[in-house]
Design a protein around this motif. Sequence first.
Motif, PDB file in Angstrom:
ATOM      1  N   LYS A  85      34.226  12.216  64.335  1.00 16.97           N
ATOM      2  CA  LYS A  85      34.834  12.734  65.583  1.00 16.97           C
ATOM      3  C   LYS A  85      36.074  11.928  65.952  1.00 16.97           C
ATOM      4  O   LYS A  85      37.076  12.473  66.389  1.00 16.97           O
ATOM      5  N   ASP A  86      35.993  10.598  65.780  1.00 15.02           N
ATOM      6  CA  ASP A  86      37.130   9.724  66.070  1.00 15.02           C
ATOM      7  C   ASP A  86      37.765   9.324  64.741  1.00 15.02           C
ATOM      8  O   ASP A  86      37.637   8.177  64.277  1.00 15.02           O
ATOM      9  N   ALA A  87      38.453  10.274  64.115  1.00 14.08           N
ATOM     10  CA  ALA A  87      38.916  10.082  62.738  1.00 14.08           C
ATOM     11  C   ALA A  87      39.963   8.972  62.631  1.00 14.08           C
ATOM     12  O   ALA A  87      39.973   8.215  61.652  1.00 14.08           O
ATOM     13  N   ALA A  88      40.823   8.854  63.635  1.00 18.71           N
ATOM     14  CA  ALA A  88      41.840   7.798  63.585  1.00 18.71           C
ATOM     15  C   ALA A  88      41.162   6.433  63.707  1.00 18.71           C
ATOM     16  O   ALA A  88      41.531   5.471  63.013  1.00 18.71           O
ATOM     17  N   GLN A  89      40.175   6.369  64.577  1.00 16.81           N
ATOM     18  CA  GLN A  89      39.411   5.121  64.742  1.00 16.81           C
ATOM     19  C   GLN A  89      38.782   4.693  63.409  1.00 16.81           C
ATOM     20  O   GLN A  89      38.796   3.513  63.053  1.00 16.81           O
ATOM     21  N   VAL A  90      38.246   5.669  62.679  1.00 18.46           N
ATOM     22  CA  VAL A  90      37.640   5.379  61.373  1.00 18.46           C
ATOM     23  C   VAL A  90      38.683   4.776  60.430  1.00 18.46           C
ATOM     24  O   VAL A  90      38.445   3.752  59.786  1.00 18.46           O
ATOM     25  N   ALA A  91      39.862   5.401  60.359  1.00 16.62           N
ATOM     26  CA  ALA A  91      40.913   4.907  59.452  1.00 16.62           C
ATOM     27  C   ALA A  91      41.321   3.490  59.840  1.00 16.62           C
ATOM     28  O   ALA A  91      41.506   2.613  58.975  1.00 16.62           O
ATOM     29  N   ILE A  92      41.438   3.258  61.130  1.00 18.92           N
ATOM     30  CA  ILE A  92      41.907   1.955  61.627  1.00 18.92           C
ATOM     31  C   ILE A  92      40.851   0.877  61.398  1.00 18.92           C
ATOM     32  O   ILE A  92      41.162  -0.241  60.966  1.00 18.92           O
ATOM     33  N   ILE A  93      39.595   1.214  61.634  1.00 16.87           N
ATOM     34  CA  ILE A  93      38.529   0.212  61.426  1.00 16.87           C
ATOM     35  C   ILE A  93      38.350  -0.087  59.938  1.00 16.87           C
ATOM     36  O   ILE A  93      38.187  -1.238  59.546  1.00 16.87           O
ATOM     37  N   ARG A  94      38.422   0.938  59.119  1.00 16.38           N
ATOM     38  CA  ARG A  94      38.345   0.690  57.671  1.00 16.38           C
ATOM     39  C   ARG A  94      39.445  -0.268  57.224  1.00 16.38           C
ATOM     40  O   ARG A  94      39.225  -1.166  56.417  1.00 16.38           O
ATOM     41  N   ARG A  95      40.653  -0.033  57.755  1.00 12.61           N
ATOM     42  CA  ARG A  95      41.785  -0.879  57.360  1.00 12.61           C
ATOM     43  C   ARG A  95      41.588  -2.311  57.849  1.00 12.61           C
ATOM     44  O   ARG A  95      41.848  -3.285  57.134  1.00 12.61           O
ATOM     45  N   MET A  96      41.096  -2.444  59.067  1.00  8.16           N
ATOM     46  CA  MET A  96      40.842  -3.778  59.632  1.00  8.16           C
ATOM     47  C   MET A  96      39.819  -4.542  58.784  1.00  8.16           C
ATOM     48  O   MET A  96      40.024  -5.716  58.449  1.00  8.16           O
ATOM     49  N   VAL A  97      38.739  -3.857  58.418  1.00  5.21           N
ATOM     50  CA  VAL A  97      37.664  -4.484  57.636  1.00  5.21           C
ATOM     51  C   VAL A  97      38.195  -4.928  56.282  1.00  5.21           C
ATOM     52  O   VAL A  97      37.910  -6.018  55.802  1.00  5.21           O
ATOM     53  N   ARG A  98      39.033  -4.074  55.690  1.00  2.00           N
ATOM     54  CA  ARG A  98      39.611  -4.421  54.387  1.00  2.00           C
ATOM     55  C   ARG A  98      40.590  -5.582  54.517  1.00  2.00           C
ATOM     56  O   ARG A  98      40.485  -6.583  53.809  1.00  2.00           O
ATOM     57  N   ASP A  99      41.508  -5.466  55.489  1.00  2.25           N
ATOM     58  CA  ASP A  99      42.573  -6.466  55.609  1.00  2.25           C
ATOM     59  C   ASP A  99      42.020  -7.841  55.989  1.00  2.25           C
ATOM     60  O   ASP A  99      42.574  -8.866  55.580  1.00  2.25           O
ATOM     61  N   LEU A 100      40.976  -7.862  56.788  1.00  2.00           N
ATOM     62  CA  LEU A 100      40.450  -9.147  57.286  1.00  2.00           C
ATOM     63  C   LEU A 100      39.173  -9.572  56.557  1.00  2.00           C
ATOM     64  O   LEU A 100      38.482 -10.493  57.004  1.00  2.00           O
ATOM     65  N   ASP A 101      38.852  -8.904  55.445  1.00  2.00           N
ATOM     66  CA  ASP A 101      37.681  -9.273  54.625  1.00  2.00           C
ATOM     67  C   ASP A 101      36.403  -9.376  55.449  1.00  2.00           C
ATOM     68  O   ASP A 101      35.623 -10.320  55.292  1.00  2.00           O
ATOM     69  N   MET A 102      36.212  -8.413  56.325  1.00  2.00           N
ATOM     70  CA  MET A 102      34.981  -8.462  57.130  1.00  2.00           C
ATOM     71  C   MET A 102      33.810  -8.014  56.263  1.00  2.00           C
ATOM     72  O   MET A 102      33.888  -6.970  55.609  1.00  2.00           O
ATOM     73  N   PRO A 103      32.712  -8.790  56.260  1.00  2.00           N
ATOM     74  CA  PRO A 103      31.611  -8.495  55.340  1.00  2.00           C
ATOM     75  C   PRO A 103      30.670  -7.422  55.869  1.00  2.00           C
ATOM     76  O   PRO A 103      29.503  -7.664  56.129  1.00  2.00           O
ATOM     77  N   VAL A 104      31.203  -6.210  56.041  1.00  2.39           N
ATOM     78  CA  VAL A 104      30.398  -5.099  56.561  1.00  2.39           C
ATOM     79  C   VAL A 104      30.884  -3.839  55.860  1.00  2.39           C
ATOM     80  O   VAL A 104      32.065  -3.718  55.542  1.00  2.39           O
ATOM     81  N   GLU A 105      29.953  -2.934  55.629  1.00  3.70           N
ATOM     82  CA  GLU A 105      30.331  -1.663  55.002  1.00  3.70           C
ATOM     83  C   GLU A 105      30.362  -0.577  56.079  1.00  3.70           C
ATOM     84  O   GLU A 105      29.415  -0.457  56.855  1.00  3.70           O
ATOM     85  N   ILE A 106      31.460   0.177  56.105  1.00  2.62           N
ATOM     86  CA  ILE A 106      31.610   1.230  57.120  1.00  2.62           C
ATOM     87  C   ILE A 106      31.044   2.543  56.564  1.00  2.62           C
ATOM     88  O   ILE A 106      31.404   2.958  55.461  1.00  2.62           O
ATOM     89  N   VAL A 107      30.169   3.163  57.347  1.00  2.00           N
ATOM     90  CA  VAL A 107      29.596   4.459  56.970  1.00  2.00           C
ATOM     91  C   VAL A 107      30.057   5.482  58.005  1.00  2.00           C
ATOM     92  O   VAL A 107      29.947   5.235  59.214  1.00  2.00           O
ATOM     93  N   VAL A 108      30.600   6.599  57.532  1.00  2.00           N
ATOM     94  CA  VAL A 108      31.136   7.617  58.445  1.00  2.00           C
ATOM     95  C   VAL A 108      30.234   8.849  58.434  1.00  2.00           C
ATOM     96  O   VAL A 108      29.851   9.328  57.362  1.00  2.00           O
ATOM     97  N   CYS A 109      29.893   9.345  59.610  1.00  2.00           N
ATOM     98  CA  CYS A 109      28.992  10.492  59.739  1.00  2.00           C
ATOM     99  C   CYS A 109      29.753  11.694  60.305  1.00  2.00           C
ATOM    100  O   CYS A 109      30.694  11.526  61.091  1.00  2.00           O
TER     101      CYS A 109
END
Length: 281
Positions: A149-173
Motif C-alpha cells: 500500500k505504501d509502495a514508496a515507503q517500501v522502496a525507501i526502507i529497502r534502500r536504507m536497509v541496504r545502504d546502512l547494512d541493517m541486519p533485517v530482511e524486508i518482507v512486502v505484503c
Amino acid sequence: MKILKAAAEMRAASRRTRTGGKRLGFVPTMGALHQGHLSLVQAAKAQSDVVAVSIFVNPTQFGPQEDFAKYPRTFERDCALLEKEGVEFVFAPSVDEMYPNGAVTYVIVERLSEKLCGRSRPGHFRGVTTVVSKLFHIVEPDWAFFGQKDAAQVAIIRRMVRDLDMPVEIVVCPIVRQPDGLAMSSRNTYLDPQQRKSALVLYRSLMRVEEVFRSGERNSAKLISAGKEVIAQEASARLDYLEVVDPDNLDFMPVISADALVAMAAFVGTTRLIDNVVLKA
Ligand code: AMP
C-alpha cells in the motif's frame, strides 16, 4: 501477549527470544488497526517463531498542517485484535521514549525521499526512515513486514536497509482492499458516507490505467492521462499526483519496458488517500 512501553524492555524481550534460537518477525504500525495491518501480522506469524508489533503514531512523519493530533488512536481495540492473532509482544512507546529531549539525529534516504509523497509532504520520509531505523535498533528483528500500500515507503526502507547494512530482511505484503476496491487505510475513518463513495475513484482510476496498459499502451504520459480523466469525473476528489515510476528507485519511467509502479495520491474532502498498482512488463 506482553505490552512493552520502554525501549530497553522491548530490546531485552527480543534478545531473550533470539538467544533462545527463535526468529523474530516485526510489524511496525501507527495503530488504528484494520485488515491491512492484520495481513502483515498473519504473514509474520506464518514465517516467524515470535511476532512483535509496534504501535506508535510517529510525530516526525507528519507535517505541521497534517493530522497528527486527530490521527485515530484505538489502542485497546488494537491490542485485542493483536492478541487474537497470537502476537507475543506489542511495543507501544510514548513520544518521549522515542524522542528524548534534544533528539536531533535523522536518517535520510536522499533523492528517493523527495519523490511521490515526499514531494507533497516534505520531511515525511525523513520521519519514516528515522523512526523505522530506531525501531529496528530497539526490536532487532530477523524480518520486518511492510505493506505494498505504501509502495514508496517500501522502496525507501529497502534502500536504507541496504545502504546502512541493517541486519533485517524486508518482507512486502500485498494491498488489502475493501470488497469494492478501496484500499484499507486508517484514514478511511475520516470519510463520511458520500466521501467514502467518492474515494473509490482512486481505485477506478488505477484500474483504468491498467486496462489501457493491457490494451498495449506503453507510453506513460498516455496512461497517466487516461487515469487523470477518471479522477476529473469525481468532483469531490482532487489529485495530488499520479505517476508511473520504477518501483526500486522511484524515477519517472517514460516508457514501460520493465515492471512499473503506478502510484497516486488524492484528496477526498480534506482526507489524503494513496493507492497504487504494479504493471507487469
Ligand atoms: P500505518 O499504520 O498506516 O503506518 O501502516 C503500517 C503498515 O501497514 C505499513 O507497512 C503499511 O503499508 C501497511 N498497510 C496499511 N494499509 C494496508 C493495506 N490496505 N494493505 C496492506 N498493508 C497495509
